[in-house]
Design a protein around this motif. Structure first.
Motif, PDB file in Angstrom:
ATOM      1  N   THR A   1     -79.620  17.822 -12.897  1.00  0.00           N
ATOM      2  CA  THR A   1     -80.247  18.637 -12.013  1.00  0.00           C
ATOM      3  C   THR A   1     -79.623  19.484 -11.147  1.00  0.00           C
ATOM      4  O   THR A   1     -78.421  19.348 -10.611  1.00  0.00           O
ATOM      5  CB  THR A   1     -80.837  17.546 -10.702  1.00  0.00           C
ATOM      6  N   PHE A   2     -80.077  20.664 -11.274  1.00  0.00           N
ATOM      7  CA  PHE A   2     -79.619  21.806 -10.352  1.00  0.00           C
ATOM      8  C   PHE A   2     -80.280  21.911  -9.132  1.00  0.00           C
ATOM      9  O   PHE A   2     -81.292  22.011  -8.760  1.00  0.00           O
ATOM     10  CB  PHE A   2     -79.931  23.194 -11.370  1.00  0.00           C
ATOM     11  N   THR A   3     -79.385  22.092  -8.377  1.00  0.00           N
ATOM     12  CA  THR A   3     -79.633  22.423  -6.724  1.00  0.00           C
ATOM     13  C   THR A   3     -79.221  23.900  -6.424  1.00  0.00           C
ATOM     14  O   THR A   3     -78.337  24.745  -7.102  1.00  0.00           O
ATOM     15  CB  THR A   3     -78.848  21.524  -5.864  1.00  0.00           C
ATOM     16  N   PRO A   4     -79.827  24.567  -5.244  1.00  0.00           N
ATOM     17  CA  PRO A   4     -79.640  25.702  -5.196  1.00  0.00           C
ATOM     18  C   PRO A   4     -78.197  26.319  -4.998  1.00  0.00           C
ATOM     19  O   PRO A   4     -77.775  27.241  -5.291  1.00  0.00           O
ATOM     20  CB  PRO A   4     -80.237  26.102  -3.550  1.00  0.00           C
ATOM     21  N   GLU A   5     -77.208  25.349  -4.444  1.00  0.00           N
ATOM     22  CA  GLU A   5     -75.920  25.465  -4.258  1.00  0.00           C
ATOM     23  C   GLU A   5     -75.085  25.674  -5.816  1.00  0.00           C
ATOM     24  O   GLU A   5     -74.124  26.389  -5.868  1.00  0.00           O
ATOM     25  CB  GLU A   5     -74.993  24.497  -3.525  1.00  0.00           C
ATOM     26  N   GLN A   6     -75.891  25.238  -6.884  1.00  0.00           N
ATOM     27  CA  GLN A   6     -75.069  25.502  -8.200  1.00  0.00           C
ATOM     28  C   GLN A   6     -75.586  26.671  -8.838  1.00  0.00           C
ATOM     29  O   GLN A   6     -75.141  26.699 -10.093  1.00  0.00           O
ATOM     30  CB  GLN A   6     -75.560  24.140  -8.843  1.00  0.00           C
ATOM     31  N   ILE A   7     -76.644  27.368  -8.285  1.00  0.00           N
ATOM     32  CA  ILE A   7     -76.957  28.727  -9.109  1.00  0.00           C
ATOM     33  C   ILE A   7     -76.947  29.836  -7.982  1.00  0.00           C
ATOM     34  O   ILE A   7     -77.665  30.420  -7.920  1.00  0.00           O
ATOM     35  CB  ILE A   7     -78.157  28.490  -9.778  1.00  0.00           C
TER      36      ILE A   7
ATOM     37  N   VAL B   1     -84.707  32.703   1.980  1.00  0.00           N
ATOM     38  CA  VAL B   1     -85.669  32.184   3.235  1.00  0.00           C
ATOM     39  C   VAL B   1     -86.350  31.048   3.095  1.00  0.00           C
ATOM     40  O   VAL B   1     -86.245  30.181   3.856  1.00  0.00           O
ATOM     41  CB  VAL B   1     -86.812  33.546   3.106  1.00  0.00           C
ATOM     42  N   PHE B   2     -86.519  30.644   1.987  1.00  0.00           N
ATOM     43  CA  PHE B   2     -87.551  29.456   1.804  1.00  0.00           C
ATOM     44  C   PHE B   2     -86.819  28.310   1.418  1.00  0.00           C
ATOM     45  O   PHE B   2     -87.202  26.923   2.011  1.00  0.00           O
ATOM     46  CB  PHE B   2     -88.631  29.704   0.857  1.00  0.00           C
ATOM     47  N   SER B   3     -85.539  28.361   1.004  1.00  0.00           N
ATOM     48  CA  SER B   3     -84.665  27.314   0.462  1.00  0.00           C
ATOM     49  C   SER B   3     -83.691  27.097   1.704  1.00  0.00           C
ATOM     50  O   SER B   3     -82.939  26.122   1.536  1.00  0.00           O
ATOM     51  CB  SER B   3     -83.925  27.653  -0.613  1.00  0.00           C
ATOM     52  N   LYS B   4     -83.537  27.846   2.758  1.00  0.00           N
ATOM     53  CA  LYS B   4     -82.654  27.806   3.657  1.00  0.00           C
ATOM     54  C   LYS B   4     -82.988  26.457   4.572  1.00  0.00           C
ATOM     55  O   LYS B   4     -83.780  26.099   4.509  1.00  0.00           O
ATOM     56  CB  LYS B   4     -82.580  29.076   4.677  1.00  0.00           C
ATOM     57  N   SER B   5     -81.621  25.708   4.833  1.00  0.00           N
ATOM     58  CA  SER B   5     -81.802  24.278   5.388  1.00  0.00           C
ATOM     59  C   SER B   5     -82.671  24.351   6.673  1.00  0.00           C
ATOM     60  O   SER B   5     -82.592  25.324   7.513  1.00  0.00           O
ATOM     61  CB  SER B   5     -80.297  23.692   5.530  1.00  0.00           C
ATOM     62  N   LEU B   6     -83.304  23.442   6.703  1.00  0.00           N
ATOM     63  CA  LEU B   6     -84.144  22.969   8.189  1.00  0.00           C
ATOM     64  C   LEU B   6     -83.178  23.082   9.346  1.00  0.00           C
ATOM     65  O   LEU B   6     -83.542  23.581  10.353  1.00  0.00           O
ATOM     66  CB  LEU B   6     -84.816  21.807   8.100  1.00  0.00           C
ATOM     67  N   ASN B   7     -82.129  22.684   9.309  1.00  0.00           N
ATOM     68  CA  ASN B   7     -81.125  22.569  10.472  1.00  0.00           C
ATOM     69  C   ASN B   7     -80.546  23.987  10.833  1.00  0.00           C
ATOM     70  O   ASN B   7     -80.221  24.161  12.031  1.00  0.00           O
ATOM     71  CB  ASN B   7     -79.891  21.803  10.107  1.00  0.00           C
TER      72      ASN B   7
ATOM     73  N   LYS C   1     -89.120  25.185   1.273  1.00  0.00           N
ATOM     74  CA  LYS C   1     -89.391  24.419   0.205  1.00  0.00           C
ATOM     75  C   LYS C   1     -88.090  24.146  -0.616  1.00  0.00           C
ATOM     76  O   LYS C   1     -87.308  24.931  -1.190  1.00  0.00           O
ATOM     77  CB  LYS C   1     -90.361  25.168  -0.614  1.00  0.00           C
ATOM     78  N   LYS C   2     -88.088  22.805  -0.898  1.00  0.00           N
ATOM     79  CA  LYS C   2     -86.778  22.278  -1.779  1.00  0.00           C
ATOM     80  C   LYS C   2     -86.750  22.716  -3.057  1.00  0.00           C
ATOM     81  O   LYS C   2     -87.905  22.635  -3.648  1.00  0.00           O
ATOM     82  CB  LYS C   2     -86.762  20.885  -1.446  1.00  0.00           C
ATOM     83  N   PHE C   3     -85.745  23.328  -3.533  1.00  0.00           N
ATOM     84  CA  PHE C   3     -85.684  23.710  -4.950  1.00  0.00           C
ATOM     85  C   PHE C   3     -84.828  22.636  -5.888  1.00  0.00           C
ATOM     86  O   PHE C   3     -83.591  22.695  -5.591  1.00  0.00           O
ATOM     87  CB  PHE C   3     -85.344  25.210  -5.220  1.00  0.00           C
ATOM     88  N   GLU C   4     -85.133  21.983  -6.903  1.00  0.00           N
ATOM     89  CA  GLU C   4     -84.427  21.412  -7.821  1.00  0.00           C
ATOM     90  C   GLU C   4     -85.139  21.806  -9.087  1.00  0.00           C
ATOM     91  O   GLU C   4     -86.135  21.966  -9.279  1.00  0.00           O
ATOM     92  CB  GLU C   4     -84.452  19.823  -7.579  1.00  0.00           C
ATOM     93  N   LEU C   5     -84.097  22.168 -10.398  1.00  0.00           N
ATOM     94  CA  LEU C   5     -84.351  22.576 -11.579  1.00  0.00           C
ATOM     95  C   LEU C   5     -83.736  21.520 -12.359  1.00  0.00           C
ATOM     96  O   LEU C   5     -82.583  21.137 -12.682  1.00  0.00           O
ATOM     97  CB  LEU C   5     -83.875  23.760 -11.932  1.00  0.00           C
ATOM     98  N   PHE C   6     -84.475  20.473 -13.204  1.00  0.00           N
ATOM     99  CA  PHE C   6     -84.017  19.733 -14.329  1.00  0.00           C
ATOM    100  C   PHE C   6     -83.953  20.384 -15.406  1.00  0.00           C
ATOM    101  O   PHE C   6     -85.095  21.008 -16.181  1.00  0.00           O
ATOM    102  CB  PHE C   6     -85.172  18.596 -14.391  1.00  0.00           C
ATOM    103  N   LEU C   7     -82.906  20.295 -16.231  1.00  0.00           N
ATOM    104  CA  LEU C   7     -82.585  21.034 -17.553  1.00  0.00           C
ATOM    105  C   LEU C   7     -81.506  20.000 -18.278  1.00  0.00           C
ATOM    106  O   LEU C   7     -81.053  19.090 -17.905  1.00  0.00           O
ATOM    107  CB  LEU C   7     -81.752  22.229 -17.255  1.00  0.00           C
ATOM    108  N   PRO C   8     -81.582  20.210 -19.635  1.00  0.00           N
ATOM    109  CA  PRO C   8     -80.830  19.349 -20.731  1.00  0.00           C
ATOM    110  C   PRO C   8     -79.254  19.611 -19.996  1.00  0.00           C
ATOM    111  O   PRO C   8     -78.901  20.618 -19.607  1.00  0.00           O
ATOM    112  CB  PRO C   8     -80.932  19.844 -21.933  1.00  0.00           C
TER     113      PRO C   8
END
Length: 369
Positions: A180-186, A198-204, A234-241
């Motif tokens: 699982t890739f999160t924004p911090e990893q790409i 803009v959209f993935s910036k933390s709510l806090n 909007k939370k972003f997660e990317l599932f890859l092999p």
């Protein structure tokens, strides 16, 4: 390189070609054995020089190997071009929503929500609008076109994320072969896409979501949140092999690399106009003046290149077959041709021409011109 037109199943095609290759090799072995027996018998004939047989045999063998490897390398590459469109109102400097066309509707929504939160993006859109493309003597491409490209990239990656979640859900999402890739990893992908920022910036870290951040349970995950004034998280997660990588090639292209293939997604938007069937603006979009809108083409190219070793890997393809269904999904969401088919426009246009005297048939328009 093969251009994938009607065929949109590159993984399935590769597996079929691999089967054909194995069959070809087996046939070649048996034919080679048969030929060797014939040649051996010929060399026993009186006056035949063995050197000639060796030279001819080597030429045939090398030519056959060259043909086989050329065929293999050619089939390891495939591409697919998907052409979509956007309608732009020149006077109001806004995109025109096209009902039931998901790509157009979501791009329009992304722009509007991003402009609410980012004055910088709104400034670029207003300072260098897409209407600049109408000027015959324009020298520089307006920076607003970069926003269309970035919004399209965000749309594609968001849909890839949704597609992956749906695909891998049936394979057990906790499988050790899925990562699982999160924004911090790409970061190299996200930092150059302002809609992601803009959209993935933390709510806090966002004033519009201060109340939601306070009420948020630390154990609760937020996937989508829209504030009262219209800004969006909007939370972003990317599932890859596992061992796959997502990297940026340039400002118009990103690449997904896996152990078996790589896929480059290139977005091209240069202000080129496209064609839409006559009467579409009047009857479907309800535009009183068709000249108030510009119709721009946007092109998404998928370049898929398989690694040579993938031909010899018999198992594990279940983690990669998502490519076939992903291409099909992208076509359904973006393709102009698919959209017109989905709303059955040919039939609708025919009915309009038969019932509405104001609906001008295409051939009559061409005659008047």
């Amino acid at each position: 390189m093969r251009e994938c037109k009607n065929n949109i199943n590159p993984i399935s095609d590769l597996l079929l070609e691999r089967t054909s290759l194995i069959q070809l090799i087996l046939v070649a072995v048996f034919i080679g054995f048969s030929v060797s027996l014939i040649v051996s018998s010929i060399t026993l004939l009186h006056g035949f020089r063995p050197v000639i047989g060796i030279i001819v045999g080597l030429i045939i063998c090398l030519s056959t190997l060259l043909y086989i490897f050329t065929t293999i390398l050619k089939n390891l590459k495939t591409s697919k071009i998907i052409n979509g469109f956007i309608y732009y109102n020149n006077d109001k400097n806004i995109l025109i929503d096209v009902p039931r066309y998901e790509y157009s509707s979501e791009i329009n929504e992304f722009l509007q929500r991003a402009f609410i939160e980012s004055k910088d993006l709104k400034y670029i859109w207003e300072r260098e609008p897409l209407s600049v493309f109408n000027d015959e003597d324009y020298e520089n491409v307006p920076r607003s076109s970069d926003l269309i490209i970035e919004a399209t990239e965000y749309f594609i990656l968001d849909r890839i994320s949704m597609h992956m979640q749906s695909y891998f859900h049936g394979l057990n999402i906790k499988d050790k072969n899925i990562y699982t890739f999160t924004p911090e990893q790409i970061p190299d992908v996200l930092l150059k896409n302002r809609f992601f920022m803009v959209f993935s910036k933390s709510l806090n870290e966002r004033a519009d979501f201060a109340e939601a951040a306070i009420e948020n349970d630390e154990n609760e995950e937020w996937y989508l949140c829209i504030s009262e004034n219209g800004t969006m998280f909007k939370k972003f997660e990317l599932f890859l092999p596992r061992k796959a990588k997502l990297r940026r090639v340039n400002k118009k292209a990103i690449e997904i690399q896996t152990n078996r293939f790589s896929m480059i997604i290139t977005i091209d938007f240069d202000g080129t106009n496209t064609f839409i069937p006559h009467n579409f603006e009047k009857y479907y979009l309800r535009l009183n003046n068709i000249f108030e809108a510009n119709l721009f083409n946007i092109s998404i190219k998928l370049d898929i290149k398989f690694k040579f070793k993938s031909l010899f890997l018999p198992s594990g393809w279940v983690y990669y077959k998502w490519v076939d269904s992903l291409i099909e999904t992208m076509e359904e969401l973006i393709s102009e041709e698919n959209f017109l088919e989905s709303i059955n426009w040919k039939t609708t246009s025919t009915i309009l021409q038969c019932t509405d005297p104001d609906c001008i048939p295409i051939n009559r328009m061409e005659q008047n011109e």
